[in-house]
Design a protein around this motif. Structure first.
Motif, PDB file in Angstrom:
ATOM      1  N   THR A   1      36.342  22.796   6.918  1.00 20.17           N
ATOM      2  CA  THR A   1      35.884  24.135   6.778  1.00 20.17           C
ATOM      3  C   THR A   1      35.374  24.207   5.187  1.00 20.17           C
ATOM      4  O   THR A   1      34.351  25.051   5.134  1.00 20.17           O
ATOM      5  N   ALA A   2      36.017  23.433   4.400  1.00 14.05           N
ATOM      6  CA  ALA A   2      35.395  23.610   2.956  1.00 14.05           C
ATOM      7  C   ALA A   2      33.880  22.897   3.046  1.00 14.05           C
ATOM      8  O   ALA A   2      32.962  23.436   2.285  1.00 14.05           O
ATOM      9  N   ILE A   3      33.638  21.654   3.818  1.00 19.05           N
ATOM     10  CA  ILE A   3      32.453  21.011   3.817  1.00 19.05           C
ATOM     11  C   ILE A   3      31.515  22.023   4.633  1.00 19.05           C
ATOM     12  O   ILE A   3      30.397  22.136   4.090  1.00 19.05           O
ATOM     13  N   GLY A   4      31.859  22.706   5.595  1.00 15.46           N
ATOM     14  CA  GLY A   4      30.892  23.772   6.099  1.00 15.46           C
ATOM     15  C   GLY A   4      30.470  24.895   5.278  1.00 15.46           C
ATOM     16  O   GLY A   4      29.498  25.458   5.505  1.00 15.46           O
ATOM     17  N   ALA A   5      31.576  25.116   4.643  1.00 16.89           N
ATOM     18  CA  ALA A   5      31.134  26.397   3.578  1.00 16.89           C
ATOM     19  C   ALA A   5      30.162  25.939   2.726  1.00 16.89           C
ATOM     20  O   ALA A   5      29.366  26.766   2.180  1.00 16.89           O
ATOM     21  N   GLY A   6      30.366  24.652   2.052  1.00 14.97           N
ATOM     22  CA  GLY A   6      29.364  24.410   1.205  1.00 14.97           C
ATOM     23  C   GLY A   6      28.140  24.261   1.716  1.00 14.97           C
ATOM     24  O   GLY A   6      27.234  24.650   1.104  1.00 14.97           O
TER      25      GLY A   6
END
Length: 69
Positions: free
Chosen positions: A7-12
């Motif tokens: 989720t963190a990478i996707g949000a980035g």
């Protein structure tokens, strides 16, 4: 716990996509710090949101288990 990282990478990447100052035509090596900053802010948002949602899910599960006991 992989979903927090995903989720963190996707949000980035979403933050990069949505940022109006960064585009394929405008990006160059001088903008690398700006690109990294935008990605990091998006990734931090995604991480925070995932951890908050995980905490909410754990609390709900705990409450559900207490009710059944």
């Amino acid at each position: 716990m992989d979903f927090i990282l995903h989720t963190a990478i996707g949000a980035g990447f979403i933050a990069l996509r949505d940022d109006k100052t960064i585009s394929d035509e405008n990006a160059n090596e001088k903008d690398l710090d700006s690109i990294i900053d935008v990605f990091n802010r998006g990734a931090q948002f995604g991480f925070d949101k995932s951890v908050k949602n995980l905490g909410t899910s754990i609390s709900s599960l705990t409450n559900e288990l207490n009710i059944r006991l």
